[in-house]
Every structure is written in structure tokens, then in C-alpha cells.
Design a protein around this motif. Structure first.
Motif, PDB file in Angstrom:
ATOM      1  N   HIS A  73       0.861  -1.187   0.000  1.00 43.94           N
ATOM      2  CA  HIS A  73       0.000   0.000   0.000  1.00 43.94           C
ATOM      3  C   HIS A  73       0.899   1.239   0.000  1.00 43.94           C
ATOM      4  O   HIS A  73       1.858   1.309   0.778  1.00 43.94           O
ATOM      5  CB  HIS A  73      -0.908   0.009   1.233  1.00 43.94           C
ATOM      6  CG  HIS A  73      -1.943  -1.066   1.211  1.00 43.94           C
ATOM      7  ND1 HIS A  73      -2.191  -1.888   2.279  1.00 43.94           N
ATOM      8  CD2 HIS A  73      -2.787  -1.449   0.224  1.00 43.94           C
ATOM      9  CE1 HIS A  73      -3.162  -2.736   1.963  1.00 43.94           C
ATOM     10  NE2 HIS A  73      -3.538  -2.486   0.715  1.00 43.94           N
ATOM     11  N   ASP A 116      -4.243   2.878  -2.628  1.00 44.57           N
ATOM     12  CA  ASP A 116      -4.523   2.153  -3.867  1.00 44.57           C
ATOM     13  C   ASP A 116      -3.748   2.773  -5.027  1.00 44.57           C
ATOM     14  O   ASP A 116      -3.249   3.894  -4.938  1.00 44.57           O
ATOM     15  CB  ASP A 116      -6.022   2.189  -4.163  1.00 44.57           C
ATOM     16  CG  ASP A 116      -6.836   1.563  -3.036  1.00 44.57           C
ATOM     17  OD1 ASP A 116      -6.293   0.689  -2.334  1.00 44.57           O
ATOM     18  OD2 ASP A 116      -8.002   1.972  -2.858  1.00 44.57           O
ATOM     19  N   ASN A 123      -6.503  -2.039  -5.269  1.00 50.19           N
ATOM     20  CA  ASN A 123      -5.752  -2.278  -4.042  1.00 50.19           C
ATOM     21  C   ASN A 123      -4.869  -3.498  -4.300  1.00 50.19           C
ATOM     22  O   ASN A 123      -5.381  -4.607  -4.477  1.00 50.19           O
ATOM     23  CB  ASN A 123      -6.769  -2.527  -2.912  1.00 50.19           C
ATOM     24  CG  ASN A 123      -6.118  -2.857  -1.587  1.00 50.19           C
ATOM     25  OD1 ASN A 123      -4.947  -3.208  -1.516  1.00 50.19           O
ATOM     26  ND2 ASN A 123      -6.909  -2.769  -0.528  1.00 50.19           N
ATOM     27  N   ASN A 125      -3.232  -5.294  -2.490  1.00 49.97           N
ATOM     28  CA  ASN A 125      -3.427  -6.378  -1.516  1.00 49.97           C
ATOM     29  C   ASN A 125      -4.831  -6.975  -1.588  1.00 49.97           C
ATOM     30  O   ASN A 125      -5.323  -7.541  -0.609  1.00 49.97           O
ATOM     31  CB  ASN A 125      -3.142  -5.875  -0.104  1.00 49.97           C
ATOM     32  CG  ASN A 125      -2.649  -6.996   0.793  1.00 49.97           C
ATOM     33  OD1 ASN A 125      -2.066  -7.972   0.321  1.00 49.97           O
ATOM     34  ND2 ASN A 125      -2.893  -6.865   2.085  1.00 49.97           N
ATOM     35  N   ARG A 126      -5.482  -6.843  -2.728  1.00 46.26           N
ATOM     36  CA  ARG A 126      -6.763  -7.513  -2.967  1.00 46.26           C
ATOM     37  C   ARG A 126      -6.791  -8.210  -4.323  1.00 46.26           C
ATOM     38  O   ARG A 126      -7.828  -8.760  -4.692  1.00 46.26           O
ATOM     39  CB  ARG A 126      -7.934  -6.504  -2.924  1.00 46.26           C
ATOM     40  CG  ARG A 126      -8.117  -5.794  -1.596  1.00 46.26           C
ATOM     41  CD  ARG A 126      -8.598  -6.705  -0.479  1.00 46.26           C
ATOM     42  NE  ARG A 126      -8.865  -5.928   0.723  1.00 46.26           N
ATOM     43  CZ  ARG A 126      -7.933  -5.622   1.637  1.00 46.26           C
ATOM     44  NH1 ARG A 126      -6.682  -6.054   1.490  1.00 46.26           N
ATOM     45  NH2 ARG A 126      -8.248  -4.906   2.694  1.00 46.26           N
ATOM     46  N   THR A 204     -10.610 -12.158   3.644  1.00 39.66           N
ATOM     47  CA  THR A 204     -10.412 -11.126   2.626  1.00 39.66           C
ATOM     48  C   THR A 204      -9.790 -11.754   1.383  1.00 39.66           C
ATOM     49  O   THR A 204      -8.726 -12.370   1.474  1.00 39.66           O
ATOM     50  CB  THR A 204      -9.492 -10.025   3.175  1.00 39.66           C
ATOM     51  OG1 THR A 204     -10.037  -9.550   4.410  1.00 39.66           O
ATOM     52  CG2 THR A 204      -9.370  -8.881   2.192  1.00 39.66           C
ATOM     53  N   PRO A 205     -10.413 -11.609   0.220  1.00 41.60           N
ATOM     54  CA  PRO A 205      -9.838 -12.226  -0.982  1.00 41.60           C
ATOM     55  C   PRO A 205      -8.661 -11.428  -1.527  1.00 41.60           C
ATOM     56  O   PRO A 205      -8.590 -10.213  -1.356  1.00 41.60           O
ATOM     57  CB  PRO A 205     -11.011 -12.208  -1.976  1.00 41.60           C
ATOM     58  CG  PRO A 205     -11.870 -11.072  -1.529  1.00 41.60           C
ATOM     59  CD  PRO A 205     -11.703 -10.957  -0.042  1.00 41.60           C
ATOM     60  N   GLY A 206      -7.726 -12.147  -2.157  1.00 43.22           N
ATOM     61  CA  GLY A 206      -6.667 -11.486  -2.919  1.00 43.22           C
ATOM     62  C   GLY A 206      -5.508 -10.944  -2.127  1.00 43.22           C
ATOM     63  O   GLY A 206      -4.713 -10.157  -2.642  1.00 43.22           O
ATOM     64  N   LEU A 207      -5.348 -11.364  -0.848  1.00 47.16           N
ATOM     65  CA  LEU A 207      -4.240 -10.859  -0.031  1.00 47.16           C
ATOM     66  C   LEU A 207      -2.915 -11.479  -0.468  1.00 47.16           C
ATOM     67  O   LEU A 207      -2.841 -12.680  -0.746  1.00 47.16           O
ATOM     68  CB  LEU A 207      -4.447 -11.210   1.443  1.00 47.16           C
ATOM     69  CG  LEU A 207      -5.477 -10.481   2.279  1.00 47.16           C
ATOM     70  CD1 LEU A 207      -5.346 -10.938   3.721  1.00 47.16           C
ATOM     71  CD2 LEU A 207      -5.316  -8.983   2.173  1.00 47.16           C
TER      72      LEU A 207
END
Ligand code: ZN
Length: 352
Positions: A73, A116, A123, A125-126, A204-207
Motif C-alpha cells: 500500500h 490504492d 488495491n 493487496n486484494r 479477505t480475498p486477494g491478499l
């Protein structure tokens, strides 16, 4: 000023970097190489240049190594500062295995000072595992997934809490099915010297970290500050955690660095993997914290007051602790309905 580890290396010569495409990264030949890895800019003629430094020692083994990443981030500062300093401090002669340092992964967001990526609003981290033919953010993720993860078994993703979210300094991981992996993550997390080691929800998806954990990697996240500022204690914890992990996991020789922060018997494992730990705003307004972050509170204890200015003459809503635990974070700002105001984490025993 909090105590911090390691005097800053201000007198070292500047690093000279070579620019390569993602296919030009050499993570196998012994030695130190400082790269700018180029990613074609989404609109301009030109590239985003991601700084990547690779150390390869004489005992580097396939699939084994450590990567430390800052600025997943773009408005989180302690990771970038700590990793930038380590690039000056690490002597390539001390590297036994493979160490990859990426102080500012999302250079687009970092340059803008935003969480972002401005170009695509995503983002980083997503969006893991990313997409080699996708948007710039998806391409950054794909680079980590396909060019870095195959060469490392330890993944350190140094985050800080964003904006007006007063947050205890923590290292963190998720519960995983492989208990040996989880135990190694717990030990690696303790090397940062944070008072709290946090286990948190994994929905949380996509980390980045969840993706690495599913690949079986010893994966640690952190929150080393908050408010888009540079917290010196967080910088020091980040540097200490990376060096400790590099030595613990056989990638660097030498003594473990001195722990300048919380001793093992002062560290506390806290768990906010259950959604009951998260206290949400029932309405928009201004949230006024009434206890300090890090405080131990009892069930029903007042942690803050939510002031609704559409009902300016009504008393504020009393926000109560949902259970006994440590106050992990407190918003210090305007909130919208549904936003997390505070998190009360439950203390847990360390793994045997
Ligand atoms: Zn972050």
C-alpha cells in the motif's frame, strides 16, 4: 522518542541500479544485484520502475530464500524506510542463501502517497495472484506470484495501518492447516519485537500474505505504524524482524540482532480472527476513543463514543467492548455507517 535499533547508515555510497524487464531478474547467480524492474506504464510511453535488490550467497538452494516487501500500500511508510535502510546495512558477504528486498513494491501508489494505485483504482493487496496481462496493479501482483514466490520460502510483507486508525504495532499471520508452518510463523513474527502478535480473519480475498501462506510459505504481515507517518519504533521493529528472520531461516550468517523492543515474556498473542472482535458503526459520525490502544478491557467496558451530528442534541452512542481483550485499534476520525470503529482482540496461549 522511542528506542530504535541500528544507527542509520547515512555515509554509504549511493546504490547503482540496472533496469531490467521482469524476465531479466537473476535470482540465482551468487552476488548482489540492484535492479529497477520495469513495468510498462498503462498510458505513458515509459515504465514504472520497481526497486528490487537480490542477494545470493554460496548456500542458496532452489525455492529457498526470504523476500521483504514494503509499500504494497503506497501510504504506509515504515516498511519502505526500514527496507531502504537494510539495503545499506546488509553486507553481501554475510548472505548465505537468498534475500530479495523490495522497499516500494507499488511504486505508482507510493509516488502518489495513496493506499490504492491511482492508475486503475485497485488495491494491490486484494488482487493476488494477479494477472500478467491485466492492469498495472494486477501485473505487480503477478510479478510477485510468478517471479518471486517460487524462489523464497519466507515472505515478509511490511504494512502499517492506514489513515486515522490508531493501531497497536503488531506482527501478524493467519491460522493455517499445517501446524508446523503455523509454529514457524509464530516464531518468525516474534522476531519483530512487537508487544502484540496478531492472528486475524482470513476471509479477505486477494491478499498477498494469504496467497503466500497457501503456497506453504512462512508468511508474516505487520502493522508498524499508522496515519501515513513514519514511526521510528515501527521502522526499527521492521528492520529487526527482517534481519532476525533472515538469520533464523538460514539465509544470513551472524548473531541474531539485539531485541530493542518487547522481550518474549512481554509479548502477547492476540486473536481477532472472529468477526465478533470488530465493532462497527451503526451510523455515520465522529468517533471519540475513550481508551488507549493496547489497553486490556472487560466485557461491556466503554471504549468510545460515536457522535451523530444529524442528531446533534442527542447523547453520543456508547461503544462497548464486545468481550474481554486488548484494544487493537481505534478510529480517530469521521466514520460512515458500517465502518470498523475499534477491534478488541482476545489473548491466546502461544503454540506449544
Ligand atoms: Zn497495508
Amino acid at each position: 522518542m522511542p528506542k530504535t535499533a541500528l544507527a542509520p547508515a547515512l555515509s554509504k555510497p549511493a546504490i547503482t541500479r540496472i533496469q531490467v524487464p521482469i524476465t531479466g531478474l537473476d535470482v540465482d547467480t551468487p552476488g548482489r544485484r540492484d535492479y529497477f524492474v520495469s513495468f510498462e506504464h498503462p498510458t505513458l510511453w515509459g515504465c514504472y520502475l520497481v526497486p528490487v535488490t537480490v542477494f545470493v550467497g554460496p548456500e542458496a538452494a532452489p525455492g529457498k530464500g526470504l523476500v521483504a516487501i514494503g509499500s504494497t500500500h503506497g501510504n504506509e511508510c515504515e516498511g519502505p524506510v526500514g527496507i531502504k535502510r537494510l539495503l545499506q546495512d546488509i553486507d553481501a558477504r554475510d548472505v548465505r542463501g537468498r534475500i530479495i528486498m523490495i522497499p516500494t513494491l507499488n511504486v505508482a501508489a507510493f509516488a502518489a502517497g495513496t493506499r490504492d494505485t491511482p492508475d486503475d483504482g485497485a488495491n494491490l493487496n486484494r488482487v493476488f495472484p494477479g494477472d500478467a496481462t491485466g492492469t498495472i496493479t494486477e501485473r505487480f501482483a503477478d510479478f510477485i506470484q510468478t517471479r518471486i514466490f517460487p524462489h523464497v520460502h519466507v515472505v515478509l510483507d511490511l504494512h502499517s495501518a492506514t489513515n486515522a486508525f490508531d493501531f497497536a504495532l503488531v506482527s501478524s499471520f493467519h491460522y493455517v492447516a499445517d501446524k508446523a508452518q503455523q509454529k514457524q510463523m509464530e516464531e518468525t513474527a516474534r522476531g519483530f519485537g512487537t508487544r502484540f502478535v496478531m492472528v486475524y480473519q482470513n476471509d479477505t480475498p486477494g491478499l498477498l500474505t494469504s496467497t503466500a501462506e497457501r503456497l506453504g510459505k512462512i508468511t508474516i504481515g505487520t502493522e508498524l505504524g499508522w496515519g501515513c507517518t513514519v514511526c521510528p519504533e515501527g521502522v526499527s521493529m521492521g528492520m529487526q524482524g527482517v534481519l532476525t528472520a533472515a538469520i533464523q531461516h538460514g539465509q544470513m550468517r551472524g548473531q541474531l540482532p539485539t531485541n530493542h523492543h518487547y522481550a518474549r515474556d512481554e509479548q502477547i498473542l492476540i486473536d481477532n480472527s472472529d468477526h465478533s472482535c470488530y465493532v462497527h458503526a451503526s451510523r455515520g459520525g465522529l468517533y471519540e476513543p475513550r481508551v488507549e490502544v493496547g489497553a486490556l478491557v472487560e466485557t461491556g467496558e466503554l471504549v468510545g463514543v460515536l457522535h451523530d451530528f444529524d442528531a446533534i442534541d442527542a447523547p453520543g452512542e456508547r461503544i462497548l467492548a464486545p468481550h474481554r481483550g486488548y484494544v487493537l485499534c481505534q478510529v480517530k476520525a469521521r466514520v460512515m455507517r458500517g465502518q470498523v470503529l475499534s477491534v478488541v482482540s482476545v489473548p491466546k496461549p502461544w503454540m506449544p
